[in-house]
Design a protein around this motif. Structure first.
Motif, PDB file in Angstrom:
ATOM      1  N   ASP A  52      82.239  39.560  52.554  1.00 23.53           N
ATOM      2  CA  ASP A  52      82.557  38.509  53.532  1.00 23.53           C
ATOM      3  C   ASP A  52      84.034  38.102  53.412  1.00 23.53           C
ATOM      4  O   ASP A  52      84.448  37.066  53.913  1.00 23.53           O
TER       5      ASP A  52
ATOM      6  N   ALA B 234      85.648  36.945  50.958  1.00 21.47           N
ATOM      7  CA  ALA B 234      85.920  35.780  50.109  1.00 21.47           C
ATOM      8  C   ALA B 234      85.189  36.002  48.795  1.00 21.47           C
ATOM      9  O   ALA B 234      84.268  36.821  48.715  1.00 21.47           O
ATOM     10  N   ILE B 235      85.590  35.269  47.773  1.00 17.91           N
ATOM     11  CA  ILE B 235      84.955  35.430  46.461  1.00 17.91           C
ATOM     12  C   ILE B 235      84.094  34.206  46.172  1.00 17.91           C
ATOM     13  O   ILE B 235      84.610  33.097  46.051  1.00 17.91           O
ATOM     14  N   SER B 236      82.796  34.430  46.087  1.00 16.95           N
ATOM     15  CA  SER B 236      81.888  33.322  45.752  1.00 16.95           C
ATOM     16  C   SER B 236      81.911  33.128  44.239  1.00 16.95           C
ATOM     17  O   SER B 236      82.463  33.956  43.507  1.00 16.95           O
TER      18      SER B 236
ATOM     19  N   GLU C  73      80.373  36.070  42.466  1.00 18.15           N
ATOM     20  CA  GLU C  73      81.270  37.243  42.444  1.00 18.15           C
ATOM     21  C   GLU C  73      82.404  37.043  41.441  1.00 18.15           C
ATOM     22  O   GLU C  73      82.807  37.960  40.735  1.00 18.15           O
TER      23      GLU C  73
ATOM     24  N   ASP D 219      84.594  41.258  45.811  1.00 22.03           N
ATOM     25  CA  ASP D 219      83.775  40.856  46.957  1.00 22.03           C
ATOM     26  C   ASP D 219      82.586  41.789  47.172  1.00 22.03           C
ATOM     27  O   ASP D 219      82.683  42.795  47.873  1.00 22.03           O
TER      28      ASP D 219
ATOM     29  N   ASP E 180      79.540  41.097  48.651  1.00 25.95           N
ATOM     30  CA  ASP E 180      78.805  40.997  49.919  1.00 25.95           C
ATOM     31  C   ASP E 180      79.707  41.185  51.139  1.00 25.95           C
ATOM     32  O   ASP E 180      79.292  40.966  52.276  1.00 25.95           O
TER      33      ASP E 180
HETATM   34 CA   LIG Z   1      82.025  37.602  48.951  1.00 24.54          CA
END
Ligand SMILES: [Ca+2]
Ligand SMILES: [Ca+2]
Length: 194
Positions: free
Chosen positions: A167, A169-171, A174, A163, A165
């Motif tokens: 947040d 969660a994993i975009s 990422e 992660d 950024d």
């Molecule tokens: Ca993230």
């Protein structure tokens, strides 16, 4: 080759399908036989329950999610062409072969495979892998071998590492970066059709 040709002649637009997926005529015939054997009622379509007959998939910890990927467009049946297109994601990439840049990204390229793997985790399809989603996948993969507490610590560590950024969660970006050095073909070696 006689029987190969007679099978191929039963499949509409088979040339295009081979071009798109990179499967050889022999592969297509094998997949067609497989499809026919799963299609018990001979409707030309498979339903999610037809995939239950694939033992290796039934034993695969994320088997349900892979089956779900065949029906991700919201349809409850899959025809032969869609079946082959999904399976093309599991075909090893041909890194040595020069690619025509004017053609669309092949489905077995690294980025397509990563996208496919990502959507297996992103259950609600919001473009991010949340802690709860990761926990759910981990739970189904490691059932019985680890405690809930250990699972939560694995999920937390995985998110922390990927992660960027912050947040929680994993975009997809990422996800891609965290798997940069991993051999995705090895990770996705779900050889249930061999
Ligand atoms: Ca993230
Ligand atoms: Ca999600």
């Amino acid at each position: 080759m006689g029987s190969t040709n007679s099978t191929l002649s039963k499949i509409p637009n088979v040339e295009e399908l081979m071009r798109e997926t990179g499967f050889s005529p022999a592969h297509i015939v094998r997949l067609y036989d497989r499809f026919e054997s799963l299609d018990k009622e001979k409707t030309g379509h498979l339903r999610p329950e037809d995939f239950g007959a694939i033992n290796r998939l039934a034993m695969n910890p994320i088997g349900d999610r892979i089956i779900g990927a065949f029906f991700s467009s919201g349809q409850d049946t899959v025809d032969f062409h869609s079946f082959v297109r999904i399976l093309a994601h599991f075909r090893p990439a041909e890194n040595n072969r020069p690619r025509d840049p004017s053609l669309p990204e092949p489905v077995n390229s690294r980025i397509s495979k990563l996208k496919f793997a990502f959507q297996l985790y992103d259950l609600d399809k919001d473009g991010k892998i949340s802690r709860a989603e990761l926990l759910q996948v981990l739970r189904s993969m490691m059932e019985m071998q680890v405690t809930e507490e250990q699972l939560e610590s694995i999920a937390d560590r995985t998110i922390q590492e990927a992660d960027l950024d912050r947040d929680d969660a994993i975009s997809f970006e990422e996800f891609r970066k965290s798997l940069e050095k991993v051999n995705i073909d090895h990770k996705m070696s779900i050889r249930f059709l061999r």
